[in-house]
Design a protein around this motif. Structure first.
Motif, PDB file in Angstrom:
ATOM      1  N   MET A 131       0.880  -1.169   0.000  1.00 43.60           N
ATOM      2  CA  MET A 131       0.000   0.000   0.000  1.00 43.60           C
ATOM      3  C   MET A 131       0.915   1.216   0.000  1.00 43.60           C
ATOM      4  SD  MET A 131      -2.718  -1.234   2.864  1.00 43.60           S
ATOM      5  CE  MET A 131      -4.033  -2.359   2.492  1.00 43.60           C
ATOM      6  N   ASP A 132       1.332   1.624  -1.181  1.00 47.37           N
ATOM      7  CA  ASP A 132       2.374   2.642  -1.300  1.00 47.37           C
ATOM      8  C   ASP A 132       2.005   3.978  -0.670  1.00 47.37           C
ATOM      9  OD1 ASP A 132       4.477   1.211  -2.810  1.00 47.37           O
ATOM     10  OD2 ASP A 132       2.886   1.014  -4.288  1.00 47.37           O
ATOM     11  N   GLU A 133       0.753   4.377  -0.793  1.00 48.80           N
ATOM     12  CA  GLU A 133       0.336   5.670  -0.237  1.00 48.80           C
ATOM     13  C   GLU A 133      -0.398   5.515   1.094  1.00 48.80           C
ATOM     14  OE1 GLU A 133       1.267   5.707  -4.282  1.00 48.80           O
ATOM     15  OE2 GLU A 133      -0.642   4.883  -3.634  1.00 48.80           O
ATOM     16  N   GLY A 134      -0.328   4.340   1.688  1.00 48.17           N
ATOM     17  CA  GLY A 134      -0.972   4.087   2.966  1.00 48.17           C
ATOM     18  C   GLY A 134      -2.258   3.288   2.810  1.00 48.17           C
ATOM     19  N   ASP A 135      -2.793   2.836   3.933  1.00 49.36           N
ATOM     20  CA  ASP A 135      -4.033   2.061   3.951  1.00 49.36           C
ATOM     21  C   ASP A 135      -5.210   3.029   3.982  1.00 49.36           C
ATOM     22  OD1 ASP A 135      -6.117   0.308   4.282  1.00 49.36           O
ATOM     23  OD2 ASP A 135      -5.295  -0.687   6.051  1.00 49.36           O
ATOM     24  N   VAL A 136      -5.571   3.503   2.788  1.00 47.49           N
ATOM     25  CA  VAL A 136      -6.624   4.504   2.655  1.00 47.49           C
ATOM     26  C   VAL A 136      -7.640   3.989   1.637  1.00 47.49           C
ATOM     27  CG1 VAL A 136      -7.167   6.890   2.024  1.00 47.49           C
ATOM     28  CG2 VAL A 136      -4.988   6.362   3.150  1.00 47.49           C
ATOM     29  N   GLU A 137      -8.900   3.947   2.041  1.00 48.91           N
ATOM     30  CA  GLU A 137      -9.965   3.472   1.152  1.00 48.91           C
ATOM     31  C   GLU A 137      -9.918   4.183  -0.200  1.00 48.91           C
ATOM     32  OE1 GLU A 137     -14.838   3.579   0.777  1.00 48.91           O
ATOM     33  OE2 GLU A 137     -13.908   4.154   2.671  1.00 48.91           O
ATOM     34  N   GLY A 138      -9.968   3.384  -1.270  1.00 50.01           N
ATOM     35  CA  GLY A 138      -9.979   3.926  -2.623  1.00 50.01           C
ATOM     36  C   GLY A 138      -8.598   4.128  -3.225  1.00 50.01           C
ATOM     37  N   TYR A 139      -7.557   4.235  -2.396  1.00 44.67           N
ATOM     38  CA  TYR A 139      -6.203   4.310  -2.925  1.00 44.67           C
ATOM     39  C   TYR A 139      -5.854   2.937  -3.499  1.00 44.67           C
ATOM     40  CZ  TYR A 139      -5.214   8.839  -0.680  1.00 44.67           C
ATOM     41  OH  TYR A 139      -5.206  10.159  -0.305  1.00 44.67           O
ATOM     42  N   LEU A 140      -4.727   2.834  -4.179  1.00 48.24           N
ATOM     43  CA  LEU A 140      -4.377   1.601  -4.872  1.00 48.24           C
ATOM     44  C   LEU A 140      -3.299   0.811  -4.140  1.00 48.24           C
ATOM     45  CD1 LEU A 140      -4.367   2.978  -8.518  1.00 48.24           C
ATOM     46  CD2 LEU A 140      -6.242   1.881  -7.271  1.00 48.24           C
ATOM     47  N   MET A 141      -3.368  -0.510  -4.306  1.00 50.16           N
ATOM     48  CA  MET A 141      -2.376  -1.411  -3.711  1.00 50.16           C
ATOM     49  C   MET A 141      -2.002  -2.468  -4.740  1.00 50.16           C
ATOM     50  SD  MET A 141      -4.735  -3.671  -1.163  1.00 50.16           S
ATOM     51  CE  MET A 141      -6.375  -4.181  -1.674  1.00 50.16           C
ATOM     52  N   ASP A 142      -0.859  -3.112  -4.514  1.00 51.60           N
ATOM     53  CA  ASP A 142      -0.415  -4.242  -5.325  1.00 51.60           C
ATOM     54  C   ASP A 142      -0.319  -5.458  -4.407  1.00 51.60           C
ATOM     55  OD1 ASP A 142      -0.134  -2.519  -7.500  1.00 51.60           O
ATOM     56  OD2 ASP A 142       2.017  -2.275  -7.208  1.00 51.60           O
TER      57      ASP A 142
END
Length: 160
Positions: free
Chosen positions: A110-121
C-alpha cells in the motif's frame, strides 16, 4: 496549441506512510475484502530495506525482410525475485517466527498508505530463504527472499 500537461503529482516520502502487509490467504487477490486485510500482519515497522517488487514486460523481436529495422511486440511479463530486509531481535522473536523458508502467502504493498480507494499491489509469494545478515559493524538484520509465484494484482482499490 500545445499538448495538455499531465496532472502534477502530490509527491510524498515513503517512510511513515507506505504499508507492507503479509497474509497467508486472500480468496481473490483482484478483490480482497477489508476483513482479509485486517487479518494480515503489518510488516512496515520492522522493514529496513526492500528490493524488487516490480512487474516488468518483455518483448519479442519481429524482423522482416522488407526492412533493416527490427521492431518488437509485447510478450510475457515477469517479476524477478524480491526481498524484504528486517531487523533482528536480540531474543530471536522477530520475522523468523512468521516468514520461514517454504511459507506461501501474499505481500500487499500500500504505497500511499491504507486509505480506502487508494491503490495497492498484491504479490502471491513463497519464501525461498531468510538468511541472517552478519555484517559485524551494522545493526543485525534478516533478509527474507521471495519467489513471486503467480501474476501479481496491480492497482487494486483498497476496500472500505
Amino acid at each position: 496549441m500545445s499538448a495538455t500537461p499531465i496532472t502534477p503529482s502530490a509527491r510524498y516520502y515513503r517512510q511513515g506512510r507506505t504499508r507492507v502487509l503479509w497474509t497467508p490467504t486472500i480468496a481473490d487477490i483482484l478483490s480482497p475484502t477489508r476483513s482479509e486485510i485486517n487479518a494480515a500482519t503489518d510488516l512496515s515497522g520492522e522493514i529496513a530495506a526492500s528490493s524488487g517488487w516490480e512487474v516488468t514486460g518483455n518483448t519479442e523481436d519481429t524482423p522482416d525482410l522488407g526492412s533493416v529495422f527490427v521492431g518488437n511486440i509485447p510478450s510475457t511479463t515477469t517479476s524477478d525475485a524480491s526481498s524484504l530486509t528486517f531487523y533482528s531481535d536480540e531474543t530471536s522473536v522477530d520475522v523468523r517466527t512468521l516468514l520461514q523458508r517454504g511459507v506461501v502467502g501474499n505481500i500487499i504493498w500500500m504505497d500511499e498508505g491504507d486509505v480506502e480507494g487508494y491503490l495497492m499491489d498484491i504479490f502471491p509469494v513463497r519464501v525461498t530463504s531468510a538468511p541472517k545478515q552478519r555484517d559485524i559493524a551494522a545493526v543485525a538484520q534478516i533478509m527474507v527472499n521471495f519467489a513471486i509465484s503467480r501474476q501479481p494484482a496491480e492497482n487494486v482499490a483498497i476496500p472500505a
